[in-house]
Write a protein that holds these residues in place. Structure first.
Motif, mmCIF file in Angstrom:
data_model
loop_
_atom_site.group_PDB
_atom_site.id
_atom_site.type_symbol
_atom_site.label_atom_id
_atom_site.label_comp_id
_atom_site.label_asym_id
_atom_site.label_seq_id
_atom_site.Cartn_x
_atom_site.Cartn_y
_atom_site.Cartn_z
ATOM 1 N N PRO A 153 -1.315 14.880 -6.595
ATOM 2 C CA PRO A 153 -1.551 13.818 -7.586
ATOM 3 C C PRO A 153 -0.434 12.771 -7.675
ATOM 4 C CG PRO A 153 -2.031 15.962 -8.539
ATOM 5 C CD PRO A 153 -1.429 16.205 -7.185
ATOM 6 N N PHE A 154 0.819 13.186 -7.482
ATOM 7 C CA PHE A 154 1.942 12.243 -7.545
ATOM 8 C C PHE A 154 1.730 11.103 -6.552
ATOM 9 C CE2 PHE A 154 6.171 10.956 -5.980
ATOM 10 C CZ PHE A 154 6.778 10.573 -7.162
ATOM 11 N N TYR A 155 1.417 11.442 -5.309
ATOM 12 C CA TYR A 155 1.209 10.435 -4.272
ATOM 13 C C TYR A 155 -0.122 9.716 -4.453
ATOM 14 C CZ TYR A 155 5.167 12.682 -2.029
ATOM 15 O OH TYR A 155 6.401 13.190 -1.771
ATOM 16 N N ASP A 156 -1.143 10.428 -4.941
ATOM 17 C CA ASP A 156 -2.444 9.793 -5.181
ATOM 18 C C ASP A 156 -2.301 8.625 -6.155
ATOM 19 O OD1 ASP A 156 -3.626 11.622 -3.478
ATOM 20 O OD2 ASP A 156 -4.354 12.918 -5.100
ATOM 21 N N ARG A 157 -1.511 8.814 -7.218
ATOM 22 C CA ARG A 157 -1.290 7.739 -8.190
ATOM 23 C C ARG A 157 -0.568 6.550 -7.533
ATOM 24 N NH1 ARG A 157 0.185 12.306 -11.305
ATOM 25 N NH2 ARG A 157 2.383 11.761 -11.120
ATOM 26 N N PHE A 158 0.412 6.860 -6.686
ATOM 27 C CA PHE A 158 1.146 5.797 -5.991
ATOM 28 C C PHE A 158 0.213 5.016 -5.062
ATOM 29 C CE2 PHE A 158 3.634 4.363 -2.285
ATOM 30 C CZ PHE A 158 4.461 3.451 -2.918
ATOM 31 N N PHE A 159 -0.599 5.713 -4.268
ATOM 32 C CA PHE A 159 -1.522 5.045 -3.352
ATOM 33 C C PHE A 159 -2.564 4.226 -4.113
ATOM 34 C CE2 PHE A 159 -0.346 8.591 -0.282
ATOM 35 C CZ PHE A 159 0.447 7.777 0.514
ATOM 36 N N SER A 160 -3.011 4.706 -5.270
ATOM 37 C CA SER A 160 -3.962 3.939 -6.094
ATOM 38 C C SER A 160 -3.340 2.625 -6.558
ATOM 39 C CB SER A 160 -4.391 4.750 -7.318
ATOM 40 O OG SER A 160 -5.162 5.839 -6.912
ATOM 41 N N LEU A 161 -2.069 2.692 -6.942
ATOM 42 C CA LEU A 161 -1.374 1.474 -7.360
ATOM 43 C C LEU A 161 -1.208 0.511 -6.182
ATOM 44 C CD1 LEU A 161 -0.111 0.061 -9.766
ATOM 45 C CD2 LEU A 161 2.010 1.312 -9.318
ATOM 46 N N MET A 162 -0.928 1.038 -5.006
ATOM 47 C CA MET A 162 -0.842 0.191 -3.806
ATOM 48 C C MET A 162 -2.177 -0.504 -3.554
ATOM 49 S SD MET A 162 1.380 2.273 -0.957
ATOM 50 C CE MET A 162 0.991 1.073 0.312
ATOM 51 N N HIS A 163 -3.292 0.258 -3.668
ATOM 52 C CA HIS A 163 -4.626 -0.332 -3.476
ATOM 53 C C HIS A 163 -4.858 -1.480 -4.460
ATOM 54 C CE1 HIS A 163 -6.749 1.931 -0.400
ATOM 55 N NE2 HIS A 163 -6.238 3.066 -0.881
ATOM 56 N N ARG A 164 -4.439 -1.283 -5.703
ATOM 57 C CA ARG A 164 -4.615 -2.327 -6.717
ATOM 58 C C ARG A 164 -3.868 -3.607 -6.316
ATOM 59 N NH1 ARG A 164 -1.663 -2.067 -12.176
ATOM 60 N NH2 ARG A 164 -0.899 -4.121 -11.741
ATOM 61 N N TYR A 165 -2.612 -3.453 -5.861
ATOM 62 C CA TYR A 165 -1.843 -4.635 -5.453
ATOM 63 C C TYR A 165 -2.450 -5.306 -4.222
ATOM 64 C CZ TYR A 165 1.778 -3.911 -8.898
ATOM 65 O OH TYR A 165 2.447 -3.794 -10.084
#
Length: 185
Positions: A165-177
């Motif tokens: 989940p830690f990395y999943d949240r980071f990758f989701s934020l990258m997708h948003r940007y």
């Protein structure tokens, strides 16, 4: 000449065998080496595929780190490093160091994979008490403790944060940007 009878050795043998059996029972089980638990599972990766070139993918990673309070120390078109410090308790300090590497996937360079790993270091405060000695002729020497200025943080643990989940949240934020960047173009 008198020869010892076999029955005189029997109690000693039983005692030694019992002692050997007890010591075998007290032996801790063999510890599994850390590298042996590495599964290299395809579902648990530290990477994600993005529909963007390398430079845009790493820029999204940079923005994601900056937006969460990380201090970015390395900025390259294909790599980003950042750190963030926490103090969850009075005498405990935790630091997370993020490493992102972006690599091109595909022949046309319009797809990139971001490889991410985060290292968590834990530090504890080590207090070094100092004292001063005062000599009084009537009673001898007296040690008086005073506030120490030699306190230091000592690293007590270091581990790579496991995939999840830690990395999943980071990758989701990258997708948003990346979506925001695509919408602005």
């Amino acid at each position: 000449m008198h020869r010892p009878h076999l029955s005189s050795f029997l109690p000693r043998w039983v005692a030694l065998a019992s002692l050997a059996l007890l010591s075998a029972c007290n032996t801790p089980p063999a510890k599994i080496k850390v590298y042996q638990s590495e599964g290299f599972e395809a579902a648990e990766t530290y990477s994600r595929l993005f529909d963007a070139p390398v430079e845009q993918t790493c820029e999204a990673a940079r923005r994601a780190l900056l937006s969460q309070g990380y201090v970015v120390s390395v900025i390259k078109p294909d790599a980003i490093n950042g750190t963030k410090s926490f103090q969850p308790e009075g005498d405990v300090h935790v630091q997370i160091e993020f490493h992102v590497v972006c690599a091109s996937d595909g022949a046309n360079g319009k797809i990139a994979t971001a490889y991410v790993s985060a290292l968590q270091d834990r530090y504890a405060l080590k207090k070094s008490p100092n004292s001063a000695s005062v000599g009084v002729s009537a009673i001898g020497s007296v040690s008086i403790p005073f506030m120490s200025s030699d306190d230091s943080l000592v690293k007590v643990a270091s581990e790579t944060i496991p995939a999840g989940p830690f990395y999943d949240r980071f990758f989701s934020l990258m997708h948003r940007y990346l979506r925001e960047q695509a919408a602005s173009e």
